[in-house]
Design an enzyme around this catalytic site. Structure first.
Site, mmCIF file in Angstrom:
data_model
loop_
_atom_site.group_PDB
_atom_site.id
_atom_site.type_symbol
_atom_site.label_atom_id
_atom_site.label_comp_id
_atom_site.label_asym_id
_atom_site.label_seq_id
_atom_site.Cartn_x
_atom_site.Cartn_y
_atom_site.Cartn_z
ATOM 1 N N ILE A 166 75.789 107.107 5.067
ATOM 2 C CA ILE A 166 74.631 107.516 5.987
ATOM 3 C C ILE A 166 75.097 107.094 7.358
ATOM 4 O O ILE A 166 75.150 105.984 7.555
ATOM 5 C CB ILE A 166 73.382 107.110 5.381
ATOM 6 C CG1 ILE A 166 72.191 107.539 6.417
ATOM 7 C CG2 ILE A 166 73.363 105.657 5.290
ATOM 8 C CD1 ILE A 166 70.796 107.263 5.433
ATOM 9 N N SER A 167 74.907 108.000 8.266
ATOM 10 C CA SER A 167 75.314 107.723 9.650
ATOM 11 C C SER A 167 74.150 106.909 10.281
ATOM 12 O O SER A 167 73.230 106.517 9.880
ATOM 13 C CB SER A 167 75.225 108.940 10.513
ATOM 14 O OG SER A 167 76.176 110.034 9.877
ATOM 15 N N HIS A 168 74.721 106.140 11.342
ATOM 16 C CA HIS A 168 73.753 105.258 11.949
ATOM 17 C C HIS A 168 72.459 106.088 12.733
ATOM 18 O O HIS A 168 72.807 107.213 12.974
ATOM 19 C CB HIS A 168 74.449 104.561 13.718
ATOM 20 C CG HIS A 168 75.250 103.748 13.179
ATOM 21 N ND1 HIS A 168 76.660 104.055 12.743
ATOM 22 C CD2 HIS A 168 75.545 102.491 13.846
ATOM 23 C CE1 HIS A 168 77.359 102.744 12.704
ATOM 24 N NE2 HIS A 168 76.678 102.040 13.549
#
Ligand code: SAH
Length: 220
Positions: free
Chosen positions: A66-68
């Protein structure tokens, strides 16, 4: 395991995250509002509950991430969304970015190439059903979604080895694509604007690090 309870503590941590994103340069209030609406800890294993609102990426299933939150906010801001626009996302992953887009009052079409991730979004995540403006697809993002094209905006959330020509083809004239394109270890965030003659102009932004955008579907 996942738990779907949004406590005052979670809400407080989320508010702090929004303040942090503001100091990092996210200025679009509608984007900050969307981040403030989506309980990021719902998308992570309960083991990460306490740190779900730190500005960092986390592992999800199938070796993906899951991206920043900063990256999610940055890409969303670059899309310059207007209500009711049709937005194609490549790389559903945890579906966190899709929910942030959905909070921007647009119609979201999101594609995932990993069957396992697609299935867990479809079946194990009742919270997502409240987002009636997200449609989930299992497929290869390089192909896009010809039956639902054209799109106002396209967002790629994996490291693209090149600009996928079919996705340019599925953009409306004047439409925009936000895409991290490989530059060795890192990727350069680009915003492309499709011109009337079918070609596109290009703006360059910061460097990021994404998992790779891979060809074809993965059925295990
Ligand atoms: N937007 C996601 C980020 C996921 S990481 C989130 O909010 O959690 C990138 C995702 O892109 C991974 O799930 C990976 O499986 C997917 N992906 C990689 N190549 C793809 C392709 N060609 N088509 C569709 N999805 C792809």
């Amino acid at each position: 395991m996942r738990r779907f309870e949004d406590s005052y503590r979670h809400k407080g941590l989320r508010k702090k995250l929004v303040d942090l994103l503001r100091t990092k340069g996210i200025t679009d209030e509608s984007v900050l509002r969307a981040i403030n609406q989506v309980p990021r800890h719902f998308f992570l294993d309960t083991a990460f509950d306490e740190i779900a609102y730190e500005d960092r990426s986390f592992p999800i299933e199938s070796g993906q991430t899951i991206s920043h939150p900063y990256t999610v906010a940055y890409q969303t801001q670059l899309l310059d969304l207007k209500p009711y626009e049709k937005v194609l996302e490549i790389g559903t992953g945890s579906a966190y970015q899709a929910c942030v887009l959905a909070e921007m009052q647009v119609q979201v079409f999101t594609i995932e190439r990993q069957k396992k991730l697609f299935d867990s979004n479809k079946t194990q995540f009742p919270f997502l059903k409240s987002y009636t403006n997200i449609k989930f697809f299992y497929g290869d993002g390089f192909e896009g979604l010809p039956t639902f094209a054209p799109f106002d905006k396209v967002i790629i959330t994996a490291a693209a080895p090149f600009i996928p020509p079919k996705l340019i083809g599925q953009l409306k004239a004047g439409g925009k694509m936000v895409i991290p394109v490989d530059e060795g270890e890192l990727q350069r965030m680009k915003r492309l604007t499709k011109l009337d003659d079918g070609s596109f102009s290009e703006e360059l932004f910061d460097q990021f690090s994404f998992v790779p955008m891979l060809l074809g579907k993965q059925n295990s």
